[in-house]
Design a protein around this motif. Structure first.
Motif, PDB file in Angstrom:
ATOM      1  N   UNK A   1       0.838  -1.201   0.000  1.00 12.96           N
ATOM      2  CA  UNK A   1       0.000   0.000   0.000  1.00 12.96           C
ATOM      3  C   UNK A   1       0.873   1.251   0.000  1.00 12.96           C
ATOM      4  N   UNK A   2       1.959   1.229   0.752  1.00 14.42           N
ATOM      5  CA  UNK A   2       2.874   2.374   0.775  1.00 14.42           C
ATOM      6  C   UNK A   2       3.467   2.617  -0.607  1.00 14.42           C
ATOM      7  N   UNK A   3       3.806   1.533  -1.295  1.00  8.29           N
ATOM      8  CA  UNK A   3       4.367   1.664  -2.642  1.00  8.29           C
ATOM      9  C   UNK A   3       3.342   2.290  -3.590  1.00  8.29           C
ATOM     10  N   UNK A   4       2.107   1.847  -3.511  1.00 12.96           N
ATOM     11  CA  UNK A   4       1.067   2.406  -4.366  1.00 12.96           C
ATOM     12  C   UNK A   4       0.788   3.864  -4.013  1.00 12.96           C
ATOM     13  N   UNK A   5       0.854   4.183  -2.720  1.00  8.60           N
ATOM     14  CA  UNK A   5       0.664   5.573  -2.307  1.00  8.60           C
ATOM     15  C   UNK A   5       1.777   6.448  -2.875  1.00  8.60           C
ATOM     16  N   UNK A   6       2.996   5.947  -2.849  1.00  6.71           N
ATOM     17  CA  UNK A   6       4.120   6.704  -3.402  1.00  6.71           C
ATOM     18  C   UNK A   6       3.912   6.950  -4.893  1.00  6.71           C
TER      19      UNK A   6
END
Length: 457
Positions: free
Chosen positions: A251-256
């Motif tokens: 999720x953090x990667x997609x948020x980035x």
């Protein structure tokens, strides 16, 4: 005249009106009971004020997480990310390696006394739990306004998880359960609202299950917004997904990625680094981070990140193509050719890869290799336009070379540069073989690593 469609719509409207009226009737006893012991809103408001004084990190604005809407956008408070470990379903609740001190649940913390697990009331955690409950209750009302009952139901469950005695949440859950066709659950919630039953707190396993469900649903909504390039909405949904699972690297990667797509590059870079800290072995995070660095002009770091991605996922043809493109951009045609050959071994029937290899061979001066690659591309796909066009251009130049060029052409240094031979079409220079093909030719959107949803939860 009887119109069945109009009649059906009227029936649905009447049903919804009756359900909402029933919920409104229930407000009286719910709020009356709440007023006796202090209203939920006043308690939560006071808790929020005290929490600001005791814990600076627990009361930040959550407007950034609120889904964007032109007509309705409500403020709330973003709960701080809880990094405490959760007990997996079926795990032993007496194992101190699994149960950690929790300060974001229902106002309790797990501690050990004399080797036994004991739950004690923690005032700070209780205040934070009330704030969390109000956040999710507020969001449930937003989704109800959008008539998104599935998300509304999720947020009401989350509010109840954090604050089981929140009767206004039980009241709304009663109405939503009725609207979604769960009459027995609606009846159970009604009994709790009118004081005929006591709420049962979520078990550790139920909390884990609900948080996983919440993260997945918000993540999927983010993907829907991302496909429409509504990045503000996607970012809001991803932040709510992280509220349920704060340590989820995917999720953090997609948020980035969403932040970078919106143009917030500095924040995107921080989020990518946070994602890699959570999961250093994620090849796609390294790949996406590489393109962010490349766009910012830091080519060396970008190349290093992409090389790590290929090392972590050597069987991903798309990553080899990405690395080939970046090497080609740097002028390292030998490495670019080698990476394309690795990609072709993994996907030998992809005509676009053969055509891209031919372009790279042309750029490094290997015309025979380029011709061979173009012919392989046409063997795979006789309609491969790029390979067919480049072969025609090369053949035309060879004929020109045999027949002898004009004096003007011979005196023009630009017509015979070092490296790949320039190509002409109708007397005009049209050679684009010196331009790197970004991402190769795996698909219309070639950089498959550079997507919001390249890896599902």
């Amino acid at each position: 005249m009887f119109d069945p469609l109009v009649s059906q719509k009227r029936s649905q409207s009447v049903f919804i009106a009756v359900a909402l009226l029933a919920g409104t009737v229930l407000v009286g006893p719910a709020l009356a009971d709440t007023t006796k012991s202090g209203s939920v809103s006043e308690t939560a408001s006071k808790a929020t004020s005290e929490t600001k004084e005791t814990t600076a990190q627990t009361s930040t604005a959550s407007d950034a997480k609120r889904p964007v809407n032109d007509q309705k956008q409500k403020p709330s408070t973003e709960a701080s990310a809880s990094t405490s470990a959760k007990a997996a379903p079926g795990a032993s609740v007496d194992n101190p390696a699994i149960i950690k001190t929790e300060q974001a649940e229902i106002g309790e913390k797990a501690v050990y006394k004399d080797g036994r697990l004991v739950r004690e009331v923690d005032p700070a955690a209780q205040q934070l739990a009330q704030t969390q409950a109000l956040d999710h209750f507020d969001l449930s009302r937003f989704y109800f306004g959008q008539f998104d009952l599935k998300m509304c139901e999720l947020e009401l469950e989350a509010a109840i998880m954090y604050m089981p005695t929140m009767k206004v949440a039980h009241r709304d859950y009663c109405v939503v359960s009725l609207l979604t066709g769960h009459p027995m659950r609606s009846l159970a919630e009604l009994m709790m609202v009118v004081g005929l039953g006591e709420p049962v707190p979520f078990t550790d396993a139920e909390k884990v299950e609900l948080k996983a469900k919440g993260a997945k649903l918000h993540y999927r909504k983010a993907l829907e917004y991302g496909k429409k390039e509504k990045w503000d909405n996607a970012i809001a949904e991803l932040k709510w997904a992280l509220d349920f699972t704060p340590t989820n690297a995917a999720i953090k990667r997609s948020l980035a990625f969403a932040l970078a797509s919106k143009g917030e590059f500095d924040l995107a870079e921080e989020t990518y680094q946070d994602s890699l800290a959570a999961d250093p072995a994620d090849p796609y995070a390294h790949a996406d981070f590489a393109y962010l660095l490349s766009d910012k002009g830091d080519q060396n770091k970008a190349f290093s990140q992409l090389a790590q991605a290929v090392e972590l996922a050597p069987q991903a043809a798309a990553l080899h193509v990405d690395l080939a493109w970046m090497a080609e951009t740097k002028g390292d045609f030998k490495l670019a050719s080698a990476e394309l050959e690795k990609a072709i071994k993994l996907s030998p029937t992809h005509a676009g890869l053969w055509a891209h290899l031919g372009r790279v061979d042309e750029r490094k001066g290997d015309v025979d290799g380029a011709i061979a690659a173009y012919n392989r591309a046409l063997n795979v796909d006789p309609g491969q336009f790029e390979a067919k066009r480049r072969l025609e251009v090369i053949k035309a130049e060879e004929l020109r070379s045999k027949s002898g060029a004009s004096d003007a052409d011979n005196s023009n240094p630009a017509s015979t540069p070092a490296g790949p031979r320039s190509q002409f079409d109708n007397g005009q220079p049209t050679d684009k073989s010196k331009e790197p093909v970004k991402g190769g030719a795996l698909a219309p959107n070639v950089r498959t690593s550079h997507k919001l949803d390249h890896k599902s939860l």
